[in-house]
Structure formats: structure tokens, C-alpha cells
Design a protein around this motif. Structure first.
Motif, PDB file in Angstrom:
ATOM      1  N   MET A   1       0.827  -1.204   0.000  1.00  0.00           N
ATOM      2  CA  MET A   1       0.000   0.000   0.000  1.00  0.00           C
ATOM      3  C   MET A   1       0.867   1.262   0.000  1.00  0.00           C
ATOM      4  O   MET A   1       0.569   2.227  -0.707  1.00  0.00           O
ATOM      5  CB  MET A   1      -0.951  -0.021   1.198  1.00  0.00           C
ATOM      6  N   GLU A   2       1.930   1.235   0.758  1.00  0.00           N
ATOM      7  CA  GLU A   2       2.836   2.382   0.801  1.00  0.00           C
ATOM      8  C   GLU A   2       3.485   2.608  -0.572  1.00  0.00           C
ATOM      9  O   GLU A   2       3.588   3.741  -1.043  1.00  0.00           O
ATOM     10  CB  GLU A   2       3.913   2.154   1.859  1.00  0.00           C
ATOM     11  N   PHE A   3       3.876   1.519  -1.231  1.00  0.00           N
ATOM     12  CA  PHE A   3       4.474   1.611  -2.566  1.00  0.00           C
ATOM     13  C   PHE A   3       3.513   2.306  -3.533  1.00  0.00           C
ATOM     14  O   PHE A   3       3.886   3.245  -4.250  1.00  0.00           O
ATOM     15  CB  PHE A   3       4.827   0.217  -3.085  1.00  0.00           C
ATOM     16  N   PHE A   4       2.262   1.862  -3.570  1.00  0.00           N
ATOM     17  CA  PHE A   4       1.304   2.441  -4.512  1.00  0.00           C
ATOM     18  C   PHE A   4       0.893   3.851  -4.113  1.00  0.00           C
ATOM     19  O   PHE A   4       0.638   4.692  -4.971  1.00  0.00           O
ATOM     20  CB  PHE A   4       0.081   1.533  -4.678  1.00  0.00           C
ATOM     21  N   ALA A   5       0.831   4.134  -2.817  1.00  0.00           N
ATOM     22  CA  ALA A   5       0.493   5.481  -2.369  1.00  0.00           C
ATOM     23  C   ALA A   5       1.562   6.480  -2.798  1.00  0.00           C
ATOM     24  O   ALA A   5       1.253   7.638  -3.114  1.00  0.00           O
ATOM     25  CB  ALA A   5       0.310   5.497  -0.851  1.00  0.00           C
ATOM     26  N   GLN A   6       2.819   6.044  -2.826  1.00  0.00           N
ATOM     27  CA  GLN A   6       3.897   6.918  -3.290  1.00  0.00           C
ATOM     28  C   GLN A   6       3.907   7.040  -4.810  1.00  0.00           C
ATOM     29  O   GLN A   6       4.186   8.094  -5.360  1.00  0.00           O
ATOM     30  CB  GLN A   6       5.241   6.398  -2.799  1.00  0.00           C
ATOM     31  N   LYS A   7       3.598   5.932  -5.478  1.00  0.00           N
ATOM     32  CA  LYS A   7       3.607   5.917  -6.949  1.00  0.00           C
ATOM     33  C   LYS A   7       2.427   6.704  -7.528  1.00  0.00           C
ATOM     34  O   LYS A   7       2.568   7.402  -8.526  1.00  0.00           O
ATOM     35  CB  LYS A   7       3.580   4.470  -7.438  1.00  0.00           C
ATOM     36  N   PHE A   8       1.260   6.584  -6.906  1.00  0.00           N
ATOM     37  CA  PHE A   8       0.039   7.248  -7.373  1.00  0.00           C
ATOM     38  C   PHE A   8      -0.514   8.112  -6.239  1.00  0.00           C
ATOM     39  O   PHE A   8      -1.233   7.621  -5.369  1.00  0.00           O
ATOM     40  CB  PHE A   8      -1.022   6.231  -7.801  1.00  0.00           C
TER      41      PHE A   8
END
Length: 175
Positions: free
Chosen positions: A159-166
Motif C-alpha cells: 500500500m505504501e508503494f502504490f500510495a507513493q507511486k500514485f
């Protein structure tokens, strides 16, 4: 055909790929669902129409061949199958794009999408917001515990990865 929706998709598209390559009809055996330990059911009718069903235990004999997952690594190795076959039975999950024709996969995808939208099966699609990146988070818990469950840190990291990416993405969590 066995397993959940994802498994069924791989199996069906591989079968349809071989059906087209050999110019033979495709039949699907869904008898496994009578004993499926997870309570899954066949979703084939959402893939394509018409679907032909058969009980594979009634197929066999001379010039029948069983192709099991792992005997070939891609559909391009299909020449390993004897030319004189009359019945080809597929056994396995076939979970790789190397087992199917991309055109057939796209055709099945379009049929599924049409079915979901036209039949209202996916009625919650109107909840997706335009302009907002949507991220689906699938959490496996109980049914696949025997294979090892992911720790909460795995899901939180994703979730952290995608929150940073998008930036400002919206998560849809399902299980």
C-alpha cells in the motif's frame, strides 16, 4: 476446469488456444466442482458463449492423450503432442501467458467485460472515481493458509508503494 476464477481463466484460454490451433471443438469438464473443497463453482459461462461441457471420464481410448501441466513450457512446444490424437485432455492450471494466444485472451477478456457490464454483475463499477487511480488489494487469508500467509507488513508495504507511486490513489480491498 478447477479452482477459482483466475485458475479457470488460464485453463480456459489455453484450451481455446489449442482448440483453434488444431481446429477441433473445445469441451470443458466442470465435474471437479462437485467435490471442490473451497466451494468454488465454474464461471465459464461468463467467459464465452456457447460453452460445451463434457465429463472427461467418458473420454479416452485409442488416440487419446493427456497433457499435464509441466510437460510443455509454452504453446509453441505443442508439436510434442502426437499428430494422430483424437482427444486431448488437459490436466493442470496452465498459469502462464506462454500457454495461450494473446488474441484469444483478448477475445475472452472482451466477452467477460461485456458480460459484467451488460448483466450488472459488476454493479459497483460506478463507485470508481474518474481521475483517481484505483488500486485493488486482494488479501488471502483462510483458504490458502496451508501455503503460507503474507504478513501484515507485506500488505502495508504494498500500500505504501502504490500510495507513493500514485498520489491520492484509492484502495479497494477484497478477499
Amino acid at each position: 476446469i478447477k479452482g477459482g476464477l483466475g485458475n479457470q481463466l488460464f485453463q480456459y484460454v489455453f484450451g481455446k488456444t489449442l482448440s483453434n490451433r488444431f481446429d477441433l471443438p473445445l469441451y470443458n469438464d466442470i465435474d471437479y466442482y462437485k467435490i471442490d473443497p473451497y466451494g468454488f463453482s465454474s464461471k465459464l459461462l461468463a467467459f464465452d458463449n456457447p460453452i460445451s461441457f463434457i465429463n472427461a471420464s467418458r473420454v479416452g481410448g485409442v488416440n487419446s492423450y493427456i497433457l499435464s501441466d509441466g510437460q510443455i513450457s509454452s504453446v509453441e512446444e505443442i508439436e510434442r503432442i502426437p499428430e494422430q490424437i483424437q482427444n486431448l485432455l488437459l490436466n493442470g492450471y496452465w498459469q502462464s501467458e506462454s500457454y495461450f494466444d494473446k488474441g484469444i485472451a483478448n477475445e475472452v477478456y472482451k466477452n467477460i467485460t461485456h458480460h459484467i457490464i451488460s448483466d450488472g454483475v459488476g454493479g459497483d463499477f460506478d463507485k470508481f472515481e474518474r481521475g483517481v487511480k484505483s488500486v485493488a488489494l486482494h488479501i488471502r487469508r483462510h483458504d490458502y493458509g496451508h501455503m503460507g500467509l503474507c504478513k501484515n507488513s507485506y500488505y502495508l508495504g504494498a500500500m505504501e508503494f502504490f500510495a507513493q507511486k500514485f498520489v491520492n490513489c484509492k484502495f479497494y480491498v477484497f478477499s
